[in-house]
Write a protein that holds these residues in place. Structure first.
Motif, mmCIF file in Angstrom:
data_model
loop_
_atom_site.group_PDB
_atom_site.id
_atom_site.type_symbol
_atom_site.label_atom_id
_atom_site.label_comp_id
_atom_site.label_asym_id
_atom_site.label_seq_id
_atom_site.Cartn_x
_atom_site.Cartn_y
_atom_site.Cartn_z
ATOM 1 N N SER A 136 -4.049 -40.681 71.577
ATOM 2 C CA SER A 136 -3.764 -42.087 71.298
ATOM 3 C C SER A 136 -4.408 -42.440 69.959
ATOM 4 O O SER A 136 -5.611 -42.675 69.887
ATOM 5 C CB SER A 136 -4.305 -42.990 72.411
ATOM 6 O OG SER A 136 -4.112 -44.365 72.060
ATOM 7 N N LEU A 137 -3.598 -42.441 68.927
ATOM 8 C CA LEU A 137 -4.128 -42.751 67.602
ATOM 9 C C LEU A 137 -4.589 -44.199 67.525
ATOM 10 O O LEU A 137 -5.592 -44.509 66.870
ATOM 11 C CB LEU A 137 -3.057 -42.475 66.537
ATOM 12 C CG LEU A 137 -3.486 -42.688 65.093
ATOM 13 C CD1 LEU A 137 -4.637 -41.762 64.713
ATOM 14 C CD2 LEU A 137 -2.314 -42.492 64.134
ATOM 15 N N THR A 173 3.258 -36.767 68.618
ATOM 16 C CA THR A 173 3.432 -38.050 69.298
ATOM 17 C C THR A 173 2.073 -38.702 69.486
ATOM 18 O O THR A 173 1.025 -38.062 69.380
ATOM 19 C CB THR A 173 4.108 -37.868 70.666
ATOM 20 O OG1 THR A 173 3.283 -37.005 71.478
ATOM 21 C CG2 THR A 173 5.483 -37.248 70.513
ATOM 22 N N THR A 174 2.099 -39.996 69.782
ATOM 23 C CA THR A 174 0.889 -40.741 70.098
ATOM 24 C C THR A 174 1.202 -41.715 71.226
ATOM 25 O O THR A 174 2.231 -42.419 71.193
ATOM 26 C CB THR A 174 0.345 -41.491 68.861
ATOM 27 O OG1 THR A 174 -0.745 -42.341 69.253
ATOM 28 C CG2 THR A 174 1.427 -42.312 68.182
ATOM 29 N N CYS A 175 0.365 -41.735 72.248
ATOM 30 C CA CYS A 175 0.555 -42.586 73.427
ATOM 31 C C CYS A 175 -0.360 -43.800 73.287
ATOM 32 O O CYS A 175 -1.563 -43.704 73.558
ATOM 33 C CB CYS A 175 0.253 -41.802 74.702
ATOM 34 S SG CYS A 175 0.488 -42.721 76.221
ATOM 35 N N VAL A 190 4.611 -36.845 60.198
ATOM 36 C CA VAL A 190 5.020 -37.887 61.137
ATOM 37 C C VAL A 190 5.017 -39.215 60.388
ATOM 38 O O VAL A 190 4.027 -39.556 59.731
ATOM 39 C CB VAL A 190 4.080 -37.945 62.356
ATOM 40 C CG1 VAL A 190 4.551 -39.000 63.352
ATOM 41 C CG2 VAL A 190 3.997 -36.583 63.035
ATOM 42 N N HIS A 191 6.099 -39.956 60.500
ATOM 43 C CA HIS A 191 6.283 -41.152 59.673
ATOM 44 C C HIS A 191 5.170 -42.178 59.891
ATOM 45 O O HIS A 191 4.593 -42.690 58.929
ATOM 46 C CB HIS A 191 7.637 -41.784 59.973
ATOM 47 C CG HIS A 191 7.839 -43.120 59.292
ATOM 48 N ND1 HIS A 191 8.042 -43.240 57.927
ATOM 49 C CD2 HIS A 191 7.832 -44.395 59.789
ATOM 50 C CE1 HIS A 191 8.160 -44.513 57.619
ATOM 51 N NE2 HIS A 191 8.036 -45.239 58.730
ATOM 52 N N VAL A 192 4.850 -42.484 61.141
ATOM 53 C CA VAL A 192 3.867 -43.535 61.398
ATOM 54 C C VAL A 192 2.488 -43.093 60.924
ATOM 55 O O VAL A 192 1.702 -43.904 60.419
ATOM 56 C CB VAL A 192 3.866 -43.900 62.899
ATOM 57 C CG1 VAL A 192 3.388 -42.726 63.747
ATOM 58 C CG2 VAL A 192 2.989 -45.116 63.153
ATOM 59 N N PHE A 193 2.159 -41.799 61.043
ATOM 60 C CA PHE A 193 0.873 -41.307 60.572
ATOM 61 C C PHE A 193 0.773 -41.441 59.049
ATOM 62 O O PHE A 193 -0.238 -41.901 58.513
ATOM 63 C CB PHE A 193 0.676 -39.845 60.978
ATOM 64 C CG PHE A 193 0.594 -39.623 62.458
ATOM 65 C CD1 PHE A 193 0.453 -40.693 63.334
ATOM 66 C CD2 PHE A 193 0.667 -38.344 63.001
ATOM 67 C CE1 PHE A 193 0.387 -40.503 64.714
ATOM 68 C CE2 PHE A 193 0.598 -38.144 64.365
ATOM 69 C CZ PHE A 193 0.465 -39.226 65.222
ATOM 70 N N LYS A 194 1.821 -41.018 58.369
ATOM 71 C CA LYS A 194 1.809 -41.086 56.912
ATOM 72 C C LYS A 194 1.790 -42.529 56.418
ATOM 73 O O LYS A 194 1.147 -42.844 55.403
ATOM 74 C CB LYS A 194 3.043 -40.358 56.351
ATOM 75 C CG LYS A 194 3.051 -40.263 54.837
ATOM 76 C CD LYS A 194 4.228 -39.437 54.333
ATOM 77 C CE LYS A 194 4.204 -39.316 52.814
ATOM 78 N NZ LYS A 194 5.344 -38.495 52.318
#
Length: 406
Positions: A168-169, A199-201, A229-233
């Motif tokens: 969970s980021l 993925t991230t939960c 990963v788009h959201v991470f970047k």
């Protein structure tokens, strides 16, 4: 036509004329296909020398890679020498994969341990905390402190056990922000993530967490072990950090070590403040042990706080009684070199000046043997002394001063 040979034109149903020549626009400059030119044929670079050996070529390529890793931006810009970094480590099921040897988690633990040691060596008056995330939760392994042994011990004890679920980021970043709230305003606030899951939960909207990170001026950087990963970047980019994807174990170490030097200060709210620090005196009482205020244990040696006269075990640290930052003069000197880094040395091709390395004294081989055996020389732009690659790396990564200039 010879007897017994069938003409293909006599049977149109069985004969198919295939044009295997291909159109001319698919051919590249070297005669192959054009798409092949996009890929570097690394095996074509290896050429045998006069004796039929490729050892000199391999050594030359290795030296070029090592020198490329060392060359950094040496521009004198404003940087924060007091840093507060939270290291987030992925403990999900994806870290059990074996695309990195022996597994992702083992490779990550090895490189993270090396990163922690190098971080405190280059930033001795900074602090670090460690957070692990798995099963949609985040757990703080260590709080902000300047003792690398605490962090290495916590990683060895907990980080390699019970890999489960998804990370969970959002929870990890929220816990990191809560940890960094206590950091003083004169220090930088950073988060370095090592992730392996795609993925991230998360329990809520991670976009709100991103806005909170930007408002708190927390810089997030990430090294991913699988793919982009788009959201991470996006989180890294909008908070002023960097996002990397590791290709192998060595590349992961290089990318992780990019976070060792302090990042430049680009915030418009950044100000220069006077910081009060104490230089404690070493106490060595061999007759009666006295308790320390950090661990509440009896010991014969320690350091005495100049303000409240309390004893602490090691430096640098903050006094638990009066809160005064306690450092030593070498700690400040090692942090100061980030503000005025040593210039990159230029490789010398011909026009040699020194007959030996000014650092270690190794005698240079006479040309053209020097070129054949891949021996490289690097010259200081100020004093004009020449160094071998080993001394060049030692000067820029450890000494941070040119012996010929001082």
């Amino acid at each position: 036509m010879a007897k017994g040979v069938k003409d293909p034109a006599d049977d149109d149903d069985d004969y198919i004329d295939i044009d295997d020549t291909g159109p001319g626009d698919l051919k590249g400059a070297d005669g192959g296909y054009a798409w092949e030119e996009e890929y570097k044929r690394s095996w074509d670079v290896i050429q045998e020398d006069a004796s039929g050996s490729i050892q000199s070529v391999v050594l030359g390529i290795s030296d070029q890679l090592r020198h490329k890793r060392r060359v950094r931006d040496t521009e004198a810009i404003q940087r924060g020498i007091i840093r507060h970094v939270v290291l987030i480590l992925d403990q999900s099921e994806s870290m059990n994969l074996r695309d990195l040897m022996p597994t992702r988690i083992q490779a990550a633990l090895t490189m993270v341990g090396a990163f922690i040691g190098e971080y405190f060596d280059q930033n001795p008056i900074s602090q670090l905390a460690v957070i692990a995330t798995k099963d949609g939760l985040a757990e703080k392994l260590t709080d902000l402190s300047g003792n690398p042994m605490d962090h290495l011990g916590a990683l060895k004890e907990k980080a390699n056990k019970d890999l489960a679920g998804e990370p969970s980021l959002q929870n990890a970043l929220e816990l990191a922000m809560h940890t960094l709230k206590r950091a003083p305003t004169h220090g930088s606030r950073e988060v370095v993530c090592v992730m392996g899951s795609l993925t991230t939960c998360d329990p809520g909207d991670i976009a709100q967490t991103l806005e909170a990170l930007k408002l708190a001026q927390v810089r997030v950087s990430m090294v991913h072990l699988a793919a982009e990963v788009h959201v991470f970047k996006k989180i890294c980019k909008e908070t002023g950090g960097v996002f990397y994807v590791a290709q192998n174990e060595d590349n992961m170490k290089d990318l992780l070590f990019e976070n060792v030097p302090p990042p430049p200060i680009v915030s418009a709210k950044a100000t220069s403040d006077m910081i009060q620090m104490g230089f404690p005196i070493k106490a060595n009482n061999s007759e009666v042990p006295t308790p320390c205020v950090c661990h509440h244990e009896l010991s014969f040696v320690g350091y005495i706080c100049p303000r409240c006269k309390s004893k602490v075990c090691s430096l640098p640290t903050d006094c638990d009684v009066c809160g005064l930052p306690l450092v030593s003069a070498p700690h400040l000197a090692r942090s100061y070199h980030h503000l005025f880094p040593e210039e990159n040395y230029k490789e010398v091709v011909g026009d040699f000046v020194d007959s030996s390395c000014f650092g270690c004294g190794t005698v240079w081989a006479e040309p053209p043997d020097a070129n054949e055996h891949g021996v490289s020389r690097y010259r200081c732009p100020r004093c004009k002394h020449e160094y071998c690659l080993e001394c060049d790396i030692f000067i820029h990564e450890t000494l941070h001063n040119c012996p010929g200039c001082v």
